[in-house]
Each structure stands twice: as structure tokens, then as C-alpha cells.
Scaffold this motif. Structure first.
Motif, PDB file in Angstrom:
ATOM      1  N   VAL A  13      94.126 -14.856  50.406  1.00 30.74           N
ATOM      2  CA  VAL A  13      94.672 -15.483  51.507  1.00 30.74           C
ATOM      3  C   VAL A  13      94.806 -16.951  51.263  1.00 30.74           C
ATOM      4  CG1 VAL A  13      94.457 -16.293  53.908  1.00 30.74           C
ATOM      5  CG2 VAL A  13      94.058 -13.794  53.182  1.00 30.74           C
ATOM      6  N   LEU A  14      93.831 -17.506  50.395  1.00 31.16           N
ATOM      7  CA  LEU A  14      93.816 -18.784  50.091  1.00 31.16           C
ATOM      8  C   LEU A  14      95.109 -19.172  49.032  1.00 31.16           C
ATOM      9  CD1 LEU A  14      90.228 -19.895  49.634  1.00 31.16           C
ATOM     10  CD2 LEU A  14      91.620 -20.689  51.537  1.00 31.16           C
ATOM     11  N   CYS A  15      95.240 -18.258  48.130  1.00 29.11           N
ATOM     12  CA  CYS A  15      96.431 -18.314  47.342  1.00 29.11           C
ATOM     13  C   CYS A  15      97.677 -18.208  48.109  1.00 29.11           C
ATOM     14  CB  CYS A  15      96.434 -17.023  46.400  1.00 29.11           C
ATOM     15  SG  CYS A  15      95.145 -17.207  45.076  1.00 29.11           S
ATOM     16  N   LEU A  16      97.987 -17.455  49.057  1.00 28.08           N
ATOM     17  CA  LEU A  16      99.155 -17.515  50.011  1.00 28.08           C
ATOM     18  C   LEU A  16      99.150 -18.829  50.662  1.00 28.08           C
ATOM     19  CD1 LEU A  16      98.875 -13.802  51.650  1.00 28.08           C
ATOM     20  CD2 LEU A  16     100.927 -14.844  50.383  1.00 28.08           C
ATOM     21  N   THR A  17      97.975 -19.178  51.082  1.00 28.88           N
ATOM     22  CA  THR A  17      98.277 -20.734  51.805  1.00 28.88           C
ATOM     23  C   THR A  17      98.937 -21.747  50.689  1.00 28.88           C
ATOM     24  OG1 THR A  17      96.271 -20.076  52.984  1.00 28.88           O
ATOM     25  CG2 THR A  17      96.957 -22.421  52.929  1.00 28.88           C
ATOM     26  N   VAL A  18      98.312 -21.608  49.744  1.00 23.53           N
ATOM     27  CA  VAL A  18      98.969 -22.525  48.500  1.00 23.53           C
ATOM     28  C   VAL A  18     100.416 -22.452  48.357  1.00 23.53           C
ATOM     29  CG1 VAL A  18      98.900 -23.075  46.155  1.00 23.53           C
ATOM     30  CG2 VAL A  18      96.665 -22.733  47.339  1.00 23.53           C
ATOM     31  N   LEU A  19     100.675 -21.255  48.463  1.00 21.41           N
ATOM     32  CA  LEU A  19     102.247 -21.005  48.324  1.00 21.41           C
ATOM     33  C   LEU A  19     103.044 -21.205  49.466  1.00 21.41           C
ATOM     34  CD1 LEU A  19     102.180 -17.141  46.627  1.00 21.41           C
ATOM     35  CD2 LEU A  19     102.948 -19.187  45.804  1.00 21.41           C
ATOM     36  N   VAL A  20     102.394 -21.312  50.544  1.00 21.76           N
ATOM     37  CA  VAL A  20     103.088 -21.660  51.674  1.00 21.76           C
ATOM     38  C   VAL A  20     103.265 -23.164  51.767  1.00 21.76           C
ATOM     39  CG1 VAL A  20     102.848 -21.815  54.142  1.00 21.76           C
ATOM     40  CG2 VAL A  20     102.410 -19.709  53.275  1.00 21.76           C
ATOM     41  N   LEU A  21     102.126 -23.910  51.398  1.00 27.25           N
ATOM     42  CA  LEU A  21     101.961 -25.409  51.469  1.00 27.25           C
ATOM     43  C   LEU A  21     103.134 -25.939  50.308  1.00 27.25           C
ATOM     44  CD1 LEU A  21      98.108 -26.002  51.612  1.00 27.25           C
ATOM     45  CD2 LEU A  21     100.107 -26.234  53.521  1.00 27.25           C
ATOM     46  N   VAL A  22     103.164 -25.097  49.190  1.00 24.83           N
ATOM     47  CA  VAL A  22     104.194 -25.589  48.190  1.00 24.83           C
ATOM     48  C   VAL A  22     105.582 -25.619  48.416  1.00 24.83           C
ATOM     49  CG1 VAL A  22     105.255 -25.079  46.038  1.00 24.83           C
ATOM     50  CG2 VAL A  22     102.657 -25.252  46.436  1.00 24.83           C
ATOM     51  N   SER A  23     105.650 -24.307  49.351  1.00 25.77           N
ATOM     52  CA  SER A  23     106.900 -23.945  49.730  1.00 25.77           C
ATOM     53  C   SER A  23     107.477 -24.874  51.006  1.00 25.77           C
ATOM     54  CB  SER A  23     107.048 -22.577  50.402  1.00 25.77           C
ATOM     55  OG  SER A  23     107.051 -21.721  49.397  1.00 25.77           O
ATOM     56  N   LEU A  24     106.671 -25.152  51.844  1.00 27.71           N
ATOM     57  CA  LEU A  24     106.841 -26.284  52.881  1.00 27.71           C
ATOM     58  C   LEU A  24     107.146 -27.708  52.201  1.00 27.71           C
ATOM     59  CD1 LEU A  24     104.460 -25.456  55.617  1.00 27.71           C
ATOM     60  CD2 LEU A  24     106.543 -24.838  55.714  1.00 27.71           C
ATOM     61  N   ALA A  25     106.708 -27.797  51.310  1.00 27.23           N
ATOM     62  CA  ALA A  25     106.712 -29.443  50.673  1.00 27.23           C
ATOM     63  C   ALA A  25     107.934 -29.567  49.642  1.00 27.23           C
ATOM     64  CB  ALA A  25     105.510 -29.868  49.732  1.00 27.23           C
ATOM     65  N   PHE A  26     108.224 -28.522  48.885  1.00 24.83           N
ATOM     66  CA  PHE A  26     109.051 -28.349  47.756  1.00 24.83           C
ATOM     67  C   PHE A  26     110.373 -27.808  47.686  1.00 24.83           C
ATOM     68  CE2 PHE A  26     105.098 -29.507  45.929  1.00 24.83           C
ATOM     69  CZ  PHE A  26     105.223 -30.861  45.673  1.00 24.83           C
ATOM     70  N   ALA A  27     110.520 -26.872  48.807  1.00 23.99           N
ATOM     71  CA  ALA A  27     111.728 -25.822  48.842  1.00 23.99           C
ATOM     72  C   ALA A  27     113.042 -26.736  49.082  1.00 23.99           C
ATOM     73  CB  ALA A  27     111.720 -25.031  50.110  1.00 23.99           C
ATOM     74  N   PRO A  28     114.219 -26.596  48.415  1.00 28.88           N
ATOM     75  CA  PRO A  28     115.280 -27.673  48.208  1.00 28.88           C
ATOM     76  C   PRO A  28     116.007 -27.942  49.645  1.00 28.88           C
ATOM     77  CG  PRO A  28     115.518 -25.779  46.632  1.00 28.88           C
ATOM     78  CD  PRO A  28     114.277 -25.466  47.489  1.00 28.88           C
ATOM     79  N   ASN A  29     116.087 -26.815  50.572  1.00 32.62           N
ATOM     80  CA  ASN A  29     116.798 -26.823  51.712  1.00 32.62           C
ATOM     81  C   ASN A  29     115.962 -27.733  52.881  1.00 32.62           C
ATOM     82  OD1 ASN A  29     119.253 -26.363  50.460  1.00 32.62           O
ATOM     83  ND2 ASN A  29     119.004 -24.038  51.013  1.00 32.62           N
ATOM     84  N   ARG A  30     114.675 -26.907  53.146  1.00 29.32           N
ATOM     85  CA  ARG A  30     113.733 -27.176  54.121  1.00 29.32           C
ATOM     86  C   ARG A  30     112.500 -27.775  53.698  1.00 29.32           C
ATOM     87  NH1 ARG A  30     115.783 -21.963  55.216  1.00 29.32           N
ATOM     88  NH2 ARG A  30     116.961 -21.826  57.183  1.00 29.32           N
ATOM     89  N   GLY A  31     112.084 -28.080  52.290  1.00 29.49           N
ATOM     90  CA  GLY A  31     111.052 -28.801  51.996  1.00 29.49           C
ATOM     91  C   GLY A  31     110.934 -30.333  52.575  1.00 29.49           C
ATOM     92  N   LEU A  32     109.738 -30.494  53.092  1.00 34.89           N
ATOM     93  CA  LEU A  32     109.261 -31.718  53.522  1.00 34.89           C
ATOM     94  C   LEU A  32     109.613 -32.775  52.847  1.00 34.89           C
ATOM     95  CD1 LEU A  32     105.871 -30.882  55.628  1.00 34.89           C
ATOM     96  CD2 LEU A  32     108.318 -30.941  56.590  1.00 34.89           C
ATOM     97  N   LEU A  33     109.349 -32.878  51.476  1.00 38.57           N
ATOM     98  CA  LEU A  33     109.678 -33.806  50.515  1.00 38.57           C
ATOM     99  C   LEU A  33     111.003 -34.098  50.287  1.00 38.57           C
ATOM    100  CD1 LEU A  33     108.399 -35.796  48.011  1.00 38.57           C
ATOM    101  CD2 LEU A  33     108.543 -33.738  46.471  1.00 38.57           C
ATOM    102  N   TRP A  34     111.832 -32.992  50.254  1.00 42.84           N
ATOM    103  CA  TRP A  34     113.083 -33.354  49.906  1.00 42.84           C
ATOM    104  C   TRP A  34     113.778 -33.972  51.044  1.00 42.84           C
ATOM    105  CZ3 TRP A  34     113.923 -33.837  45.080  1.00 42.84           C
ATOM    106  CH2 TRP A  34     113.242 -33.013  44.463  1.00 42.84           C
ATOM    107  N   GLU A  35     113.358 -33.307  52.341  1.00 39.67           N
ATOM    108  CA  GLU A  35     113.718 -34.008  53.665  1.00 39.67           C
ATOM    109  C   GLU A  35     113.645 -35.662  53.648  1.00 39.67           C
ATOM    110  OE1 GLU A  35     115.607 -34.049  57.219  1.00 39.67           O
ATOM    111  OE2 GLU A  35     115.851 -32.418  55.824  1.00 39.67           O
TER     112      GLU A  35
END
Length: 372
Positions: A261-283
Motif C-alpha cells: 500500500v505504501l508503494c501504491l501511495t508513492v505511485l499516486v503521489l508521483v502521478s499527482l505531481a508529474f503526470a503531463p496533463n494533470r500533474g501539479l508540477l506541470w500545472e
């Protein structure tokens, strides 16, 4: 050291394969729950399955994983149907109905487990692992059961791909086409129940909802296509399962289920931050770029207005004047000069170029068309 162990260590290989099969199944099918805004459904089903596990043991006296999983599936399916019935027959909202069923079934399951523990002819050992999961106890037959039942669930989802997709996005349109929405809803829920109960032994009742929601939530950040989302969610779930198994094997007394579950949490956080269209960083990058663009065009507009006031575009204006109108205008003036819209004259003077005037006239014409 971890990678060779993954292939050569029987226990680690078994746990990793079981976790990967579970992650792929729950992640792919959890996409439907996320898209239908039923993320709490996984939590309700996993908790509702607990009394089914206890009753299966009481009725059969067997602790065989398949028997207990079938009991969990029956109870989880019954709890889900009860939620649907409450929502359709009363004014209780779905989230409230899920909370009621979750707490009632889970409480009943705990009562049954306590009763089993106090029986002189039975032991609770082997049943309590369904509460918090004991992935390290997975055997080869458990992996086969997870893969087989998970494969059945995925096969049903593939056979009814178009129907489930339509149900997830527009159930009213599905009904207008003649589909039995209630029947499809029950079938999809049954598939979700199956994908959830096969993971109770691995990650437990408490954490199983994360296996359903987290991979799909991470995959949703990367794509707008449902097919791609389902594949990505399955891949994320499998990756987290294998990663959690390997990481937990590297340290003593680190449980595998919570590590997954912690590994899943890391994947979710990375996706939330770096996904091209919805990532918080790119936003944040896009917003900063938009602010710079707006500021630059505001400076260009003022240059144009000053030129008009002075009767010609070649009139030179001191940068201090522009700085007073727009703090930090020097950076925008440099950007305008790079685009050929402004020209530096002398040590501290700026003027708009013909290209800059054309750009302003084009923007003003476009604004007038939009206003009309």
C-alpha cells in the motif's frame, strides 16, 4: 541482492507473484469504481466480507483459502446488493448506505471471530490474517487461486467491455439502447467483489480498498482514455505488489501488505505531481508561463498605447516609466525584443516595432470579435 532473490527465493517469488496478480486484477477493475465515483465500494465490500469468512469456517470447519474466499465473496456480494437496495428503496444516499453496511457487517464479523476464538474445538488462527493480511504466508496454491479467480474477473470485464464502459459513463443512454442497467450493475459489482475478496488474505480487510482505488487514481492522472487507464491501473497495481514484496523482504518485521500500500501511495503521489496533463508540477509551470505571457502582453499593450498617445510607433519610452506601470517589466521587455515586438533604443529607452503594432492590432481585433 533483491533481484536475484526475486527469482531464486521460492517464498519471495511466491509472494511477489501473488501480489502482482492481485494488484493487476484489483487495479484494472478498480478503474470502474473510480470512474463511477464509487471509491468507497471497495472499502464496504472488503469489510462486509468478514462475516462471510467466519461463517464459511463455522459451516464447513475448513480453513482452505478457496472455501473462505467463497464465503467472503457471498457476504461481500450480499452487502453490496443490500447497499443498492437501500439506495433505490429509500432516501438514504449511497455514501451513507455504504457506511451503514460497512459498519454493521464488519461488527458482525468481529463478533463471529470472537466466538470462534472462544470455541474449545476451533482456533481463530488462520482467520485473523484476513483482518490485516499476511502476504508472507501465501503458498503456491494461494497464488493459483488468486490468478484463477482474478483471471475470471478480468475475462468477464473483457467480454462486457463495451457494456461496462457505457454503464460507467452514461447509464441513462445504456438504458435507452435497451440494456438492462440493473443487471449490468449487478454483474459489474459481482466482478468487483471477486477482485476484492481474493486479496483479503494478502493485504487484509483494512487495506484492501487501497488496492482498488490507488492504482486507478494514479492511472487516471496519465490518460483520458478508459482502455489506457485500465491497462495502466493494472500495471501500477502489479508493480506495487512486486515492489512491496521485495522491499518487505529486505528488512525484518516489515509486513508485506502495508508495504504494498505504501508503494501504491508513492505511485499516486508521483502521478499527482508529474503526470503531463494533470500533474501539479506541470500545472504550476503552465500557470507561471501563462502569467508571464499575460504580463508580457500587458507591457506590449502599454507600449502601443504610449506610441499612439505620442503620435507614432517610433517614440522612445524610458524603461523607468514602464517599470512604474508594470513592476518587473524589464524581463518582459527583453522577451518582447526576442520576439521582435519591441526595440531597445539607447541605454534606457524602448519603443514598439511594426511587428509589435501588428500583433496588438491582431489581438484587439480578436477581442472585438469575441465581445460581439
Amino acid at each position: 541482492m533483491a533481484l536475484p532473490d526475486l527469482f531464486n527465493d521460492y517464498t519471495l517469488r511466491t509472494v511477489a507473484l501473488g501480489a502482482a496478480a492481485l494488484g493487476a486484477t484489483s487495479g484494472a477493475l478498480g478503474s470502474y469504481a473510480v470512474l463511477r465515483k464509487q471509491s468507497l465500494l471497495g472499502d464496504a465490500i472488503s469489510h462486509a466480507a468478514l462475516p462471510g469468512i467466519a461463517l464459511a469456517f463455522l459451516l464447513t470447519g475448513s480453513k482452505a483459502p478457496l472455501v473462505l474466499v467463497l464465503g467472503a465473496a457471498a457476504a461481500g456480494w450480499l452487502g453490496t446488493l443490500l447497499v443498492m437496495r437501500v439506495v433505490n428503496a429509500t432516501r438514504v444516499k449511497e455514501d451513507s448506505a455504504l457506511g451503514i453496511v460497512l459498519s454493521v457487517f464488519f461488527g458482525f464479523g468481529l463478533v463471529l471471530l470472537t466466538y470462534i476464538q472462544k470455541r474449545p474445538d476451533a482456533s481463530q488462527a488462520g482467520l485473523d490474517r484476513f483482518l490485516f493480511g499476511q502476504a508472507a504466508t501465501l503458498l503456491h496454491r494461494d497464488v493459483l487461486m488468486i490468478a484463477s479467480l482474478g483471471g475470471i474477473a478480468l475475462l468477464v470485464a473483457a467480454l462486457f467491455w463495451k457494456e461496462f464502459k457505457l454503464l460507467s459513463f452514461d447509464p441513462d443512454f445504456a438504458a435507452s439502447l435497451g440494456f438492462s442497467v440493473r443487471g449490468l450493475d449487478v454483474l459489474l459489482t459481482s466482478v468487483l467483489v471477486l477482485s476484492i475478496v481474493i486479496g483479503l488474505q494478502t493485504v487484509g480487510v483494512v487495506l484492501m480498498s487501497a488496492m482498488v482505488v490507488a492504482p486507478a487514481a494514479a492511472a487516471r492522472q496519465w490518460t483520458d482514455r478508459m482502455g489506457t487507464m485500465v491497462v495502466l491501473a493494472g500495471a501500477f497495481g502489479a508493480l506495487a505488489g512486486v515492489s512491496g514484496a521485495v522491499i518487505s523482504s529486505l528488512a525484518q518485521h516489515v509486513p508485506t501488505g502495508p508495504t504494498i500500500v505504501l508503494c501504491l501511495t508513492v505511485l499516486v503521489l508521483v502521478s499527482l505531481a508529474f503526470a503531463p496533463n494533470r500533474g501539479l508540477l506541470w500545472e504550476a509551470v503552465r500557470q507561471a508561463r501563462n502569467r508571464r505571457q499575460l504580463h508580457m502582453h500587458a507591457v506590449l499593450r502599454d507600449l502601443h498605447a504610449l506610441a499612439v498617445q505620442h503620435g507614432g510607433q517610433e517614440h522612445v519610452h524610458a524603461s523607468a516609466v514602464l517599470e512604474a506601470m508594470h513592476p518587473g517589466a524589464r524581463h518582459e521587455l527583453t522577451a518582447l525584443a526576442e520576439r521582435g515586438w519591441a526595440r531597445r533604443t539607447g541605454a534606457d529607452g524602448w519603443s514598439i516595432t511594426p511587428s509589435g503594432r501588428s500583433e496588438m492590432e491582431r489581438r484587439e481585433g480578436r477581442d472585438e470579435e469575441s465581445a460581439s
